[in-house]
Design a protein around this motif. Structure first.
Motif, PDB file in Angstrom:
ATOM      1  N   GLU A  53       0.888  -1.152  -0.094  1.00 20.72           N
ATOM      2  CA  GLU A  53      -0.090  -0.107  -0.148  1.00 20.72           C
ATOM      3  C   GLU A  53       0.725   1.192   0.029  1.00 20.72           C
ATOM      4  O   GLU A  53       0.506   2.245  -0.671  1.00 20.72           O
ATOM      5  N   GLU A  54       1.939   1.230   0.795  1.00 19.01           N
ATOM      6  CA  GLU A  54       2.848   2.317   0.669  1.00 19.01           C
ATOM      7  C   GLU A  54       3.415   2.681  -0.345  1.00 19.01           C
ATOM      8  O   GLU A  54       3.703   3.834  -0.907  1.00 19.01           O
ATOM      9  N   LYS A  57       1.137   4.246  -2.746  1.00 12.55           N
ATOM     10  CA  LYS A  57       0.977   5.658  -2.591  1.00 12.55           C
ATOM     11  C   LYS A  57       2.037   6.552  -3.221  1.00 12.55           C
ATOM     12  O   LYS A  57       1.701   7.229  -3.859  1.00 12.55           O
ATOM     13  N   ARG A  58       3.098   5.946  -2.795  1.00 13.05           N
ATOM     14  CA  ARG A  58       4.277   6.769  -3.583  1.00 13.05           C
ATOM     15  C   ARG A  58       4.301   6.801  -4.959  1.00 13.05           C
ATOM     16  O   ARG A  58       4.695   7.585  -5.507  1.00 13.05           O
ATOM     17  N   GLN A  60       1.923   6.687  -7.063  1.00 16.34           N
ATOM     18  CA  GLN A  60       0.884   7.447  -7.597  1.00 16.34           C
ATOM     19  C   GLN A  60       1.164   8.954  -7.278  1.00 16.34           C
ATOM     20  O   GLN A  60       0.659   9.702  -8.070  1.00 16.34           O
ATOM     21  N   GLN A  61       1.845   9.202  -6.052  1.00 20.58           N
ATOM     22  CA  GLN A  61       2.390  10.602  -5.975  1.00 20.58           C
ATOM     23  C   GLN A  61       3.503  10.867  -6.754  1.00 20.58           C
ATOM     24  O   GLN A  61       3.284  12.211  -7.327  1.00 20.58           O
TER      25      GLN A  61
END
Length: 66
Positions: A53-54, A57-58, A60-61
């Motif tokens: 998940e982390e 997120k990275r 996607q950012q």
């Protein structure tokens, strides 16, 4: 777990109507090991899921998408 511990600890041909002390001890240890491994695997899978998940997120950012 039930089948594996039964196969390991109880002979295929029953001699007595109740489990012997040795069979009971074997079953207790077998179940304890199974539960310990199950708990460890659950923790590891949770850890890996959180890492995924982390990372997502990275990623996607980094691409600017939400």
């Amino acid at each position: 777990m039930t089948q594996a511990c039964h196969r390991k600890c109880v002979p295929p041909h029953y001699k007595d109507s109740e489990l012997s002390k040795g069979e009971c001890v074997c079953l207790d240890r077998c179940v304890a090991k199974y539960l310990e491994v199950h708990e460890r695997m659950g923790k590891k899978l949770t850890e890996l899921s959180l890492q995924d998940e982390e990372l997502l997120k990275r990623m996607q950012q980094g691409t600017g998408t939400a």
